[in-house]
Design a protein around this motif. Structure first.
Motif, PDB file in Angstrom:
ATOM      1  N   SER A 175      18.768  51.079 -14.597  1.00  0.00           N
ATOM      2  CA  SER A 175      17.516  51.829 -14.460  1.00  0.00           C
ATOM      3  C   SER A 175      16.851  51.388 -13.163  1.00  0.00           C
ATOM      4  O   SER A 175      17.014  50.239 -12.744  1.00  0.00           O
ATOM      5  CB  SER A 175      16.574  51.525 -15.625  1.00  0.00           C
ATOM      6  OG  SER A 175      17.165  51.903 -16.837  1.00  0.00           O
ATOM      7  N   THR A 176      16.107  52.303 -12.545  1.00  0.00           N
ATOM      8  CA  THR A 176      15.329  51.900 -11.372  1.00  0.00           C
ATOM      9  C   THR A 176      13.883  52.320 -11.572  1.00  0.00           C
ATOM     10  O   THR A 176      13.609  53.320 -12.234  1.00  0.00           O
ATOM     11  CB  THR A 176      15.818  52.584 -10.074  1.00  0.00           C
ATOM     12  OG1 THR A 176      15.508  53.987 -10.152  1.00  0.00           O
ATOM     13  CG2 THR A 176      17.298  52.403  -9.847  1.00  0.00           C
ATOM     14  N   GLY A 177      12.981  51.565 -11.015  1.00  0.00           N
ATOM     15  CA  GLY A 177      11.568  51.959 -11.041  1.00  0.00           C
ATOM     16  C   GLY A 177      10.644  50.784 -11.242  1.00  0.00           C
ATOM     17  O   GLY A 177      10.773  50.046 -12.225  1.00  0.00           O
ATOM     18  N   ASP A 178       9.689  50.617 -10.322  1.00  0.00           N
ATOM     19  CA  ASP A 178       8.712  49.529 -10.425  1.00  0.00           C
ATOM     20  C   ASP A 178       7.785  49.699 -11.615  1.00  0.00           C
ATOM     21  O   ASP A 178       7.154  48.738 -12.049  1.00  0.00           O
ATOM     22  CB  ASP A 178       7.861  49.485  -9.139  1.00  0.00           C
ATOM     23  CG  ASP A 178       8.644  48.930  -7.966  1.00  0.00           C
ATOM     24  OD1 ASP A 178       9.671  48.256  -8.209  1.00  0.00           O
ATOM     25  OD2 ASP A 178       8.247  49.178  -6.817  1.00  0.00           O
ATOM     26  N   GLU A 179       7.716  50.943 -12.145  1.00  0.00           N
ATOM     27  CA  GLU A 179       6.783  51.196 -13.251  1.00  0.00           C
ATOM     28  C   GLU A 179       7.358  50.814 -14.606  1.00  0.00           C
ATOM     29  O   GLU A 179       6.667  50.870 -15.622  1.00  0.00           O
ATOM     30  CB  GLU A 179       6.390  52.683 -13.253  1.00  0.00           C
ATOM     31  CG  GLU A 179       7.446  53.686 -13.728  1.00  0.00           C
ATOM     32  CD  GLU A 179       8.485  54.060 -12.661  1.00  0.00           C
ATOM     33  OE1 GLU A 179       8.768  53.232 -11.765  1.00  0.00           O
ATOM     34  OE2 GLU A 179       9.053  55.168 -12.757  1.00  0.00           O
ATOM     35  N   LEU A 180       8.666  50.460 -14.639  1.00  0.00           N
ATOM     36  CA  LEU A 180       9.335  50.313 -15.937  1.00  0.00           C
ATOM     37  C   LEU A 180       9.203  48.918 -16.525  1.00  0.00           C
ATOM     38  O   LEU A 180       9.307  47.912 -15.821  1.00  0.00           O
ATOM     39  CB  LEU A 180      10.824  50.645 -15.791  1.00  0.00           C
ATOM     40  CG  LEU A 180      11.162  52.055 -15.296  1.00  0.00           C
ATOM     41  CD1 LEU A 180      12.677  52.198 -15.161  1.00  0.00           C
ATOM     42  CD2 LEU A 180      10.590  53.114 -16.239  1.00  0.00           C
ATOM     43  N   ARG A 218      14.206  46.952  -9.224  1.00  0.00           N
ATOM     44  CA  ARG A 218      12.935  47.317  -8.585  1.00  0.00           C
ATOM     45  C   ARG A 218      13.222  48.333  -7.484  1.00  0.00           C
ATOM     46  O   ARG A 218      14.353  48.467  -7.013  1.00  0.00           O
ATOM     47  CB  ARG A 218      12.259  46.073  -8.011  1.00  0.00           C
ATOM     48  CG  ARG A 218      11.868  45.039  -9.064  1.00  0.00           C
ATOM     49  CD  ARG A 218      10.797  45.588 -10.021  1.00  0.00           C
ATOM     50  NE  ARG A 218      11.027  45.123 -11.397  1.00  0.00           N
ATOM     51  CZ  ARG A 218      10.542  45.749 -12.474  1.00  0.00           C
ATOM     52  NH1 ARG A 218       9.861  46.875 -12.352  1.00  0.00           N
ATOM     53  NH2 ARG A 218      10.761  45.273 -13.660  1.00  0.00           N
ATOM     54  N   ASP A 219      12.190  49.033  -7.049  1.00  0.00           N
ATOM     55  CA  ASP A 219      12.363  50.057  -6.019  1.00  0.00           C
ATOM     56  C   ASP A 219      12.491  49.433  -4.635  1.00  0.00           C
ATOM     57  O   ASP A 219      11.638  49.636  -3.762  1.00  0.00           O
ATOM     58  CB  ASP A 219      11.189  51.050  -6.057  1.00  0.00           C
ATOM     59  CG  ASP A 219      11.288  52.018  -7.235  1.00  0.00           C
ATOM     60  OD1 ASP A 219      12.407  52.486  -7.526  1.00  0.00           O
ATOM     61  OD2 ASP A 219      10.258  52.285  -7.875  1.00  0.00           O
ATOM     62  N   GLU A 220      13.530  48.650  -4.456  1.00  0.00           N
ATOM     63  CA  GLU A 220      13.843  48.080  -3.136  1.00  0.00           C
ATOM     64  C   GLU A 220      15.336  48.223  -2.968  1.00  0.00           C
ATOM     65  O   GLU A 220      16.089  47.994  -3.911  1.00  0.00           O
ATOM     66  CB  GLU A 220      13.542  46.575  -3.084  1.00  0.00           C
ATOM     67  CG  GLU A 220      12.123  46.193  -3.322  1.00  0.00           C
ATOM     68  CD  GLU A 220      12.032  44.749  -3.821  1.00  0.00           C
ATOM     69  OE1 GLU A 220      13.067  44.015  -3.760  1.00  0.00           O
ATOM     70  OE2 GLU A 220      10.958  44.371  -4.301  1.00  0.00           O
ATOM     71  N   GLY A 242      16.813  57.416 -12.034  1.00  0.00           N
ATOM     72  CA  GLY A 242      15.607  57.287 -11.208  1.00  0.00           C
ATOM     73  C   GLY A 242      15.979  57.026  -9.763  1.00  0.00           C
ATOM     74  O   GLY A 242      17.111  56.683  -9.426  1.00  0.00           O
ATOM     75  N   GLY A 243      14.997  57.239  -8.904  1.00  0.00           N
ATOM     76  CA  GLY A 243      15.203  56.885  -7.497  1.00  0.00           C
ATOM     77  C   GLY A 243      16.117  57.804  -6.729  1.00  0.00           C
ATOM     78  O   GLY A 243      16.636  57.441  -5.681  1.00  0.00           O
ATOM     79  N   VAL A 244      16.326  59.046  -7.248  1.00  0.00           N
ATOM     80  CA  VAL A 244      17.216  59.957  -6.530  1.00  0.00           C
ATOM     81  C   VAL A 244      16.496  61.195  -5.990  1.00  0.00           C
ATOM     82  O   VAL A 244      17.117  62.055  -5.380  1.00  0.00           O
ATOM     83  CB  VAL A 244      18.403  60.437  -7.413  1.00  0.00           C
ATOM     84  CG1 VAL A 244      19.368  59.315  -7.662  1.00  0.00           C
ATOM     85  CG2 VAL A 244      17.906  61.023  -8.729  1.00  0.00           C
ATOM     86  N   PHE A 249      10.014  56.212  -2.545  1.00  0.00           N
ATOM     87  CA  PHE A 249      10.713  55.039  -3.071  1.00  0.00           C
ATOM     88  C   PHE A 249      12.048  55.420  -3.713  1.00  0.00           C
ATOM     89  O   PHE A 249      12.564  54.710  -4.559  1.00  0.00           O
ATOM     90  CB  PHE A 249       9.815  54.313  -4.073  1.00  0.00           C
ATOM     91  CG  PHE A 249       8.541  53.852  -3.441  1.00  0.00           C
ATOM     92  CD1 PHE A 249       8.517  52.692  -2.670  1.00  0.00           C
ATOM     93  CD2 PHE A 249       7.385  54.609  -3.559  1.00  0.00           C
ATOM     94  CE1 PHE A 249       7.349  52.286  -2.048  1.00  0.00           C
ATOM     95  CE2 PHE A 249       6.209  54.194  -2.938  1.00  0.00           C
ATOM     96  CZ  PHE A 249       6.176  53.034  -2.168  1.00  0.00           C
ATOM     97  N   ASP A 250      12.594  56.542  -3.343  1.00  0.00           N
ATOM     98  CA  ASP A 250      13.849  57.000  -3.938  1.00  0.00           C
ATOM     99  C   ASP A 250      15.004  56.629  -3.021  1.00  0.00           C
ATOM    100  O   ASP A 250      15.283  57.296  -2.026  1.00  0.00           O
ATOM    101  CB  ASP A 250      13.781  58.509  -4.209  1.00  0.00           C
ATOM    102  CG  ASP A 250      12.777  58.815  -5.325  1.00  0.00           C
ATOM    103  OD1 ASP A 250      12.597  57.935  -6.191  1.00  0.00           O
ATOM    104  OD2 ASP A 250      12.190  59.899  -5.306  1.00  0.00           O
ATOM    105  N   LEU A 251      15.651  55.517  -3.397  1.00  0.00           N
ATOM    106  CA  LEU A 251      16.544  54.848  -2.458  1.00  0.00           C
ATOM    107  C   LEU A 251      18.019  54.960  -2.827  1.00  0.00           C
ATOM    108  O   LEU A 251      18.876  54.502  -2.078  1.00  0.00           O
ATOM    109  CB  LEU A 251      16.180  53.350  -2.433  1.00  0.00           C
ATOM    110  CG  LEU A 251      14.690  53.060  -2.192  1.00  0.00           C
ATOM    111  CD1 LEU A 251      14.346  51.652  -2.639  1.00  0.00           C
ATOM    112  CD2 LEU A 251      14.364  53.256  -0.730  1.00  0.00           C
TER     113      LEU A 251
HETATM  114 MG    MG Z   1      11.481  55.942  -9.537  1.00  0.00          MG
END
Ligand code: MG
Ligand code: AMP
Length: 391
Positions: A175-180, A218-220, A242-244, A249-251
């Motif tokens: 999973s990706t996302g700083d909010e999670l 994390r979103d890095e 996520g992140g796509v 921040f979609d890396l």
């Molecule tokens: Mg995200």
């Protein structure tokens, strides 16, 4: 942006097969058969009575017949049926030589002195012919199908106590996302719980593959790259959510290229789940799934699951089932193929459930399936047929 069909064909063109292994028949349910199973005997092994009754010659049905013997299931007949005679026979027992008809107990009148008369109307012979179900050497189960409970019965019938199946694909989940935060935490401030990982682990396991969860990146770029390279090393397939979607921040797509994977597409004209990314490397495949949980669910079912099926040699397409729509449907824009969760009404129609969009995961548990609205169509009338699949 490519169409769903183009994306699907690209994905299926990049399937690689897992190896094979031997398993005990008792452990084979849910596995994909890799080598056909042949029958080691005729089934039924002899002409078999389908009813309790009397075995006789068809032409003798009008006469009073002398009873020669009683043939129970599990014993072979000792006597040949000749003109004017019959044998009492039980369901599943071998029909004696000379007999070509069995009349049912219910259609018989037993007389004093060991004779019997047929009282019914002649019809079906009530005999299952030797080898009519399976011939010795005939393929009883094809390769490339999942073994279900009914297949397990066939394995037993033909004495196949071990079978060769495809190895389960291994699937890493990120999973990706700083909010999670993980489900055991109470989200604070701008946080939400990670629902995609639990859902994907369950979908992977339902698809017969082996999931392994690698946590939240994390979103890095560095964090995503680190989990991704670990998951790629240890699995056939990686699912990252996520992140796509090309926000700030979609890396994910960038990381995939950096890791040397070929990115085949990163947008598909379907709803939900437009920002789907598909990448491959040497015997590796990565699906960059959108972040929204309904999109993840749908993308897995329509894209990833068929891919996992083909990895184990199962090539059957999801059947094209048509159901009448229970209510008028309209949408403003029609440039994407849409998948809509629905329930089945008591009269057998497809009724879309209340659905607020791709974040509305609580709409799915009630739904029986997904129906599709084709590209270019923004209006469907009640009663028109729509294509559906069960979820
Ligand atoms: Mg995200
Ligand atoms: P993204 O693709 O990262 O922009 O995410 C799109 C939406 O999905 C955002 O609202 C995210 O908060 C949400 N989302 C992303 N990952 C998850 C997840 N693992 N579980 C639940 N929601 C998520």
């Amino acid at each position: 942006m490519i169409t769903f069909e183009e994306a699907y064909n690209t994905v299926m063109a990049h399937v690689f097969r897992t190896g094979t292994e031997q398993v005990k028949a008792g452990d084979a349910v849910g596995r994909a058969l890799a080598v056909p199973v042949k029958s080691d005997m005729d089934m039924p092994p002899w002409n078999k009575s389908a009813v309790d009754g009397y075995a006789c010659r068809h032409e003798d049905l009008g006469s009073e017949l002398r009873v020669l013997e009683t043939i129970a299931a599990g014993v072979l007949p000792l006597k040949e049926v000749t003109p004017g005679t019959c044998s009492r026979i039980m369901t599943g027992a071998a029909v004696p030589a000379g007999a070509d008809y069995v009349f049912m107990l219910e259609d018989s009148e037993e007389k004093e002195g060991g004779t019997v008369r047929f009282t019914g109307r002649a019809g079906n012979t009530n005999i299952a012919k030797a080898a009519e179900d399976l011939r010795k050497g005939q393929t009883a189960l094809r390769e490339g199908q999942y073994i279900r409970p009914q297949n397990a019965a066939v394995l037993a019938v033909v004495g196949a106590t071990e079978v060769t199946v495809s190895c389960r694909p291994t699937v890493g989940i990120i999973s990706t996302g700083d909010e999670l935060v993980e489900p055991d935490r109470m989200p604070a401030g701008a946080q939400i719980r990670n629902s995609n990982a639990s859902q994907l682990m369950a979908q992977v396991s339902r698809a017969g593959a082996i999931g392994k969860y690698y946590g939240i990146a994390r979103d890095e770029e560095a964090a995503i790259e680190q989990l991704m390279s670990m998951a790629l090393k240890e699995n056939d397939v990686v699912l990252i959510s996520g992140g796509v979607s090309f926000g700030d921040f979609d890396l994910v797509p960038g990381v995939m290229r950096k890791l040397g994977l070929s990115v085949h597409f990163d947008q598909v004209a379907m709803q939900p789940g437009k920002p789907l990314t598909f990448c491959t490397g040497e015997k590796k495949a990565v699906f960059g799934l959108p972040g929204n949980p309904v999109s993840v669910f749908v993308q897995f079912e329509v894209m990833v699951r068929p891919y996992l099926d083909r990895m184990v040699g199962v090539t059957a397409e999801t059947p094209h089932i048509l159901m009448p729509l229970a209510a008028d449907y309209s949408r403003k824009r029609a440039e994407r193929l849409a998948w809509i969760p629905f329930i089945v009404t008591p009269s057998g129609e497809a009724l879309p459930v209340e659905y607020h969009g791709s974040g509305h995961i609580s709409a799915l548990p009630e739904a029986w399936g997904l129906l599709t609205i084709p590209r270019g169509q923004n209006w469907i009338q009640k009663g028109e047929m729509v294509s559906v699949r069960q979820i």
